[in-house]
Scaffold this active site. Sequence first.
Site, mmCIF file in Angstrom:
data_model
loop_
_atom_site.group_PDB
_atom_site.id
_atom_site.type_symbol
_atom_site.label_atom_id
_atom_site.label_comp_id
_atom_site.label_asym_id
_atom_site.label_seq_id
_atom_site.Cartn_x
_atom_site.Cartn_y
_atom_site.Cartn_z
ATOM 1 N N LEU A 160 0.827 -1.201 0.000
ATOM 2 C CA LEU A 160 0.000 0.000 0.000
ATOM 3 C C LEU A 160 0.862 1.252 0.000
ATOM 4 C CD1 LEU A 160 -2.644 1.594 0.331
ATOM 5 C CD2 LEU A 160 -2.473 1.172 2.800
ATOM 6 N N TYR A 208 -11.677 6.008 5.639
ATOM 7 C CA TYR A 208 -10.983 5.429 4.490
ATOM 8 C C TYR A 208 -11.465 6.012 3.175
ATOM 9 C CZ TYR A 208 -8.066 2.404 7.197
ATOM 10 O OH TYR A 208 -7.094 1.966 8.051
ATOM 11 N N HIS A 255 -12.815 -3.255 6.982
ATOM 12 C CA HIS A 255 -12.714 -2.200 7.997
ATOM 13 C C HIS A 255 -14.024 -2.014 8.759
ATOM 14 C CE1 HIS A 255 -8.674 -0.853 7.250
ATOM 15 N NE2 HIS A 255 -8.908 -0.802 5.955
ATOM 16 N N ASP A 295 -18.956 6.786 19.212
ATOM 17 C CA ASP A 295 -18.455 5.615 18.506
ATOM 18 C C ASP A 295 -16.958 5.587 18.795
ATOM 19 O OD1 ASP A 295 -17.264 3.950 16.472
ATOM 20 O OD2 ASP A 295 -19.134 4.076 15.367
#
Length: 754
Positions: free
Chosen positions: A148, A276, A433, A453
Amino acid sequence: MTYTRKNNWLGTFVLGLVLLVCQNGIAQGHPRLVLTQKGVKEIRSKLGTVPLFDASVAEVKKEVDAEILHGIEVPIPKDFSGGYTHERHKKNWLIIQKAGVLYQILGDKKYAVYVKDMLMAYTKLYPTLPLHPQERSYARGKLFWQALNDSNWLVYVSQAYDCVYDFIGAKDRAIIEKELFKPYADFISIGSPQFFNRVHNHSTWGNVAVGMIALVMDDNELLDRALHGLKEDTLPVGMKDNDGGLIKKPGQKTGFLANVDEPFSPDGYYNEGPYYQRYAMYPFMVFAEALQNTKPELKIFEYKNGILNKSIYALLNLTNSAGEFFPLNDGQKGMSYYSRELVSAVDIAYLYDGRDPSLLSIAEKQGRVQLDNSGMAVALGIKNKLTKPFIKKSIDLSDGSDGQEGGVAIIRNKIKDNELTLVMKYAAQGSSHGHFDKLSFSYYQNSDEILQDYGLARFVNIEQKGGGNYLKENATWAKQTIAHNTIIQNETSHFKGDFEIGNLYASKKYLYDVYNPKVQIISAIEDNAYPGTHMQRSMVLWDLEGYEKPLLLDIFQVDSKTANQYDLPFNYLGQMMTANFKYESPKTLEPLGTAFGYQHLWKEGFGVAAEANTKFSWLYDGSFYTMTSATSAGDELILARLGANDPNFNLRRDASVIIRKKNIKKTTFVNVIESHGSYSPVTENAVNAFSAIANVEKAYEDEKYVAVAIKNTNGSVGLFILATEDNSTTAQHTLTVKDQTYSWVGAHYSTLIK
């Protein structure tokens, strides 16, 4: 669903692309990617007259000049993210791209010399490199521990090469391409099929890296590989990535176009979540810009009904009042639209999507622009005072490539300088994810997360914490259901915490109605998290007379074929003030459970509901909050805090209050969250520190309706009724609640009884 089934014109698009690539090549002068020869002339003609662009140039020049003085350094790779060699190569890719742009804009050859020397240094180093010595990744790189990051490098460096292409000269270019760029592109594609040939943000970076260098080098084979993936499927069966997700589904299309088509919903929501999505928008947008500049006839920004530009608007709406992305799925808190990826994305979206003046207000806040034609267009728009405010309203973003896999609802109520924001997630799993958090929610007052969260368990690029990578607690806590404000059955996470099972299902929207800004509702259904258990959550942001601020009404209905234990946690931030129930605080702490995240919670307090209403209040960042719950005799109330079984102190010491109902098949949790009052540590005054709610009651419930009454201390009663089996906006209803008959049209009804 693949793009071949979604777009009738796609066959023509792909055929035209192949013919153009194969027959006409990519012949065009340099630069040609994010900068063009024409664009450079226009930028140079305006230098010194456009304040924001000039300031951005000055900022970049200062940074690059300092690195030129430092000298070129390309160390032998050895570290994880956060380590010296990792960060040095990362800085190199950022600086070399900026140096190339400065050469084109300012015409100073020192920047071209720097880029050339850096490329020659990498050309000498790269052929000597084996796989990276750190073996944690499913797809190791050479310069970095994962392919990546190797792809990140090539996306940026290809832009630098494009900017100095003519300066370098044919002889040296031949060496650089043969020894560096061609083997580099081959390595991250055919050499790493498990990384390149999939649909994921990782492969998007890989596809774009190969595509960008292909456009610079006029390499049609590489460009086709980037757009459509590898021709042969050579992936190991059942191979998973670092996050536990399968690399590729059987028969799945791959390549850049598949990565545009599949993860994005028609509303622009990206299935991995906003953190993301932000990360992936840079390669998505710069490659689209490069394709637009080199192949405008392909109309890439019109692909899938203009989804790339549409996704920028989705991302901007997925932020709180400070511009920070909601940490859905794996997401680091504090990441915002001030990131370099969003600076680039906003600029490109402005230029290629009709020059929407509301985007200029975001760019003004960002305070810098990308040094290309899109950045100049934005800076000119701001200079010419075209800016209009970007207004974030309530929005329901569908999930899934066809928009049929649940979604994320954002409900906002803004009165003057105070904004309350409800974020309810009823989406699909979210790729590798994703978290096990069906029907979960978080709640904000302005930029403060009242009920949170947790986000991810990772210290990104901090070497001391697991090499900057995901910590094991991400799987044992952050992904687990108890870390989210939603129902847990029998202390077991949704889908038993199994990604492959969770990936098969999405929740279903029942009702989303924000037509009346005073009564905004989202209701969704989940039938698969626990086999044989039906769950419906309905949340209402209700601006009800008699209260300082709107109330959040939460109705969570559960119906199972078997008797179970149900826990509903509220993960709050701040300091507990009061509770109206008696609780015991043990002298010796023990974990709340043994698995599915429970092993990480200390059981700090325990009580049993003694009244029809349970109240719990806390103070956070100068505001008071009270949760009033309609409880039943025997309901257990647990005060918990993170930190158990965490020897490395990887988890924050955050608190929760948990409502537990035991041995029951069918039940309904009714809770009201009230924001009220203030406290100033300067004046030391507490204002309106107590709840205005006298009572919360489930006033009626049967198979078709549920009604909740909220009584104010002034004697007035707010009544909310929801039709739970008929969500038609035109259906007529009549219901008698406490000897009073109510008639209405639509799925819900609310009134104030004085």
